[in-house]
Design a protein around this motif. Sequence first.
Motif, short mmCIF file in Angstrom:
data_model
loop_
_atom_site.label_atom_id
_atom_site.label_comp_id
_atom_site.label_asym_id
_atom_site.label_seq_id
_atom_site.Cartn_x
_atom_site.Cartn_y
_atom_site.Cartn_z
N GLY A 287 -9.66 -2.47 0.65
CA GLY A 287 -10.36 -3.28 1.64
C GLY A 287 -10.87 -2.46 2.81
O GLY A 287 -11.98 -2.69 3.31
N THR A 288 -10.09 -1.47 3.24
CA THR A 288 -10.52 -0.58 4.31
C THR A 288 -11.75 0.22 3.88
O THR A 288 -12.70 0.36 4.65
CB THR A 288 -9.38 0.37 4.72
N GLN B 192 -20.63 -9.25 6.66
CA GLN B 192 -19.99 -9.81 5.47
C GLN B 192 -20.87 -10.83 4.77
O GLN B 192 -20.90 -10.88 3.54
CB GLN B 192 -18.64 -10.43 5.85
N LYS C 137 -14.71 -2.15 3.88
CA LYS C 137 -15.13 -2.45 5.25
C LYS C 137 -15.92 -1.28 5.84
O LYS C 137 -16.97 -1.47 6.46
CB LYS C 137 -13.92 -2.76 6.12
N ILE D 84 -11.78 -7.58 1.62
CA ILE D 84 -11.71 -6.71 2.79
C ILE D 84 -10.31 -6.71 3.40
O ILE D 84 -9.82 -5.69 3.87
CB ILE D 84 -12.78 -7.11 3.83
N SER D 85 -9.65 -7.85 3.36
CA SER D 85 -8.30 -7.95 3.94
C SER D 85 -7.20 -7.61 2.93
O SER D 85 -6.02 -7.79 3.20
CB SER D 85 -8.07 -9.36 4.51
N ASP D 86 -7.61 -7.10 1.75
CA ASP D 86 -6.67 -6.68 0.70
C ASP D 86 -5.83 -7.82 0.15
O ASP D 86 -4.73 -7.61 -0.34
CB ASP D 86 -5.76 -5.54 1.19
N ARG D 87 -6.35 -9.04 0.22
CA ARG D 87 -5.65 -10.17 -0.38
C ARG D 87 -6.24 -10.55 -1.73
O ARG D 87 -5.73 -11.43 -2.41
CB ARG D 87 -5.64 -11.36 0.58
N THR E 94 -6.51 1.59 2.00
CA THR E 94 -6.56 0.43 1.12
C THR E 94 -7.98 0.22 0.62
O THR E 94 -8.94 0.64 1.27
CB THR E 94 -6.09 -0.84 1.84
N THR F 269 0.83 -1.19 0.00
CA THR F 269 0.00 0.00 0.00
C THR F 269 0.87 1.24 0.00
O THR F 269 1.79 1.34 0.80
CB THR F 269 -0.90 0.03 1.25
N SER G 77 -14.20 -11.67 2.12
CA SER G 77 -13.21 -11.56 3.19
C SER G 77 -11.83 -11.25 2.62
O SER G 77 -11.10 -10.42 3.17
CB SER G 77 -13.18 -12.85 4.00
N LEU G 78 -11.48 -11.89 1.52
CA LEU G 78 -10.18 -11.61 0.88
C LEU G 78 -10.10 -10.18 0.37
O LEU G 78 -9.06 -9.53 0.47
CB LEU G 78 -9.94 -12.60 -0.27
#
Length: 87
Positions: free
Chosen positions: A11-12, A25, A15, A43-46, A9, A3, A40-41
């Motif tokens: 995902g942030t 979710q 969220k 949101i967690s930036d994956r 991000t 980042t 979930s991925l």
Amino acid sequence: MATPPQVKTPGTVLKELLIKSNLNQSEAATRLGVSGALLSLMISDRARITTDMAVKIERLIGGSADALAYPQLAVDLHEARAKEVTQ
């Protein structure tokens, strides 16, 4: 996902949108037609939030596709520049 400094991000942002919309979710994943695992991925930036997904989120949950797409673009550019330096 690297980042750039001082950028939220994707995902942030997602969220925060879910919180603002009072969605958990599971509810959001159902509305979007994606698995809870994929959401979930994101949101967690994956996992990337594509422009198509950003528009879908805007249409089905609210918020702005731009608010999701621009942070993703910033992350993508940051990663591309870092990759360029190491080559």
